[in-house]
Design an enzyme around this catalytic site. Structure first.
Site, PDB file in Angstrom:
ATOM      1  N   CYS A   1      42.392  37.358  37.548  1.00 19.98           N
ATOM      2  CA  CYS A   1      43.688  37.377  36.862  1.00 19.98           C
ATOM      3  C   CYS A   1      43.846  38.746  36.193  1.00 19.98           C
ATOM      4  CB  CYS A   1      43.807  36.225  35.865  1.00 19.98           C
ATOM      5  SG  CYS A   1      42.582  36.248  34.536  1.00 19.98           S
TER       6      CYS A   1
ATOM      7  N   ASN B   1      41.135  38.389  32.526  1.00 20.62           N
ATOM      8  CA  ASN B   1      39.840  37.689  32.666  1.00 20.62           C
ATOM      9  C   ASN B   1      39.425  37.005  31.364  1.00 20.62           C
ATOM     10  OD1 ASN B   1      36.366  38.475  33.527  1.00 20.62           O
ATOM     11  ND2 ASN B   1      37.572  36.731  34.163  1.00 20.62           N
TER      12      ASN B   1
ATOM     13  N   CYS C   1      41.799  34.169  30.250  1.00 20.46           N
ATOM     14  CA  CYS C   1      42.486  32.866  30.264  1.00 20.46           C
ATOM     15  C   CYS C   1      42.332  32.165  31.616  1.00 20.46           C
ATOM     16  CB  CYS C   1      43.971  33.023  29.927  1.00 20.46           C
ATOM     17  SG  CYS C   1      44.300  33.647  28.263  1.00 20.46           S
ATOM     18  N   ARG C   2      43.082  32.615  32.623  1.00 19.18           N
ATOM     19  CA  ARG C   2      43.150  31.860  33.876  1.00 19.18           C
ATOM     20  C   ARG C   2      41.887  31.958  34.726  1.00 19.18           C
ATOM     21  NH1 ARG C   2      48.399  34.783  35.786  1.00 19.18           N
ATOM     22  NH2 ARG C   2      47.334  36.398  34.573  1.00 19.18           N
ATOM     23  N   SER C   3      41.380  33.185  34.964  1.00 16.50           N
ATOM     24  CA  SER C   3      40.255  33.269  35.912  1.00 16.50           C
ATOM     25  C   SER C   3      38.945  32.701  35.352  1.00 16.50           C
ATOM     26  CB  SER C   3      40.085  34.687  36.475  1.00 16.50           C
ATOM     27  OG  SER C   3      39.837  35.625  35.483  1.00 16.50           O
TER      28      SER C   3
ATOM     29  N   ASP D   1      50.702  33.148  33.675  1.00 12.17           N
ATOM     30  CA  ASP D   1      49.938  33.689  32.550  1.00 12.17           C
ATOM     31  C   ASP D   1      50.300  32.933  31.264  1.00 12.17           C
ATOM     32  OD1 ASP D   1      48.868  35.217  30.558  1.00 12.17           O
ATOM     33  OD2 ASP D   1      49.799  37.099  31.192  1.00 12.17           O
TER      34      ASP D   1
END
Ligand code: 4NP
Length: 161
Positions: A12, A15, A17-19, A122
């Site tokens: 993401c 690095n 939150c999402r990934s 995001d």
């Protein structure tokens, strides 16, 4: 000769939150399927702002309520070598995907694509519901990836990748 593990990198922007969420969820799903030795999962960001930092406290908190521990993960930025080290490099949104396509060195072997059927948005600047939505999308996509990776491994030639 047995083939080595398949290597998957989820990516993401930050690095944090999402990934890292995708790294923890996909790892857990692979463990549940008995595939944790057969597939390695890592995560990275296209940006460098959060290198060395733990995931966002909100991402950690929401993930923990569903049984995922992100606390030991640390941010890192994707580098050129990752496109040879990993078989699959999977972006969270179209912006990340465009960045990855630019960063991939010519001739590098990784397949680059999206992690989920549509973008994982995001959540960084939004409300708590965004973090739950990220978890929902990532859990669904991880279940699909486990099935897809099982097929992919069954098709791999012995000694190949
Ligand atoms: P991520 O979220 O890409 O899911 O880790 C973000 C984290 C931080 C920032 C942007 C997105 N930021 O601009 O600092």
């Amino acid at each position: 000769m047995r083939p080595g593990p398949l290597r998957v990198l989820v990516v993401c922007l930050g690095n944090i939150c999402r990934s890292p969420t995708a790294e923890a969820v996909l790892r857990q799903r692979l463990r549940d399927a008995g595939l944790d030795g057969a597939v390695e999962v890592d995560s990275a960001g296209t940006g460098d702002w959060h290198v060395g930092m733990p995931p966002d406290a909100r991402s950690q908190r929401h993930a923990r309520t569903r049984g995922y521990d992100l606390s030991k993960l640390r941010g890192r930025q994707i580098g050129a070598a990752d496109f040879d080290r990993f078989d699959l490099v999977l972006a969270m949104d179209d912006h990340n995907l465009a960045d990855l396509q630019m960063l991939k060195p010519p001739g590098a072997r990784a397949e680059v694509g999206l992690f989920a059927p549509s973008a994982v948005p995001d959540p960084y600047h939004g409300p708590a519901a965004g973090f739950e939505h990220v978890l929902d999308l990532i859990e669904a996509a991880s279940a699909e990836w486990v099935a897809r990776l099982e097929l992919r491994m069954a098709r791999r030639p012995v000694g190949g990748t």
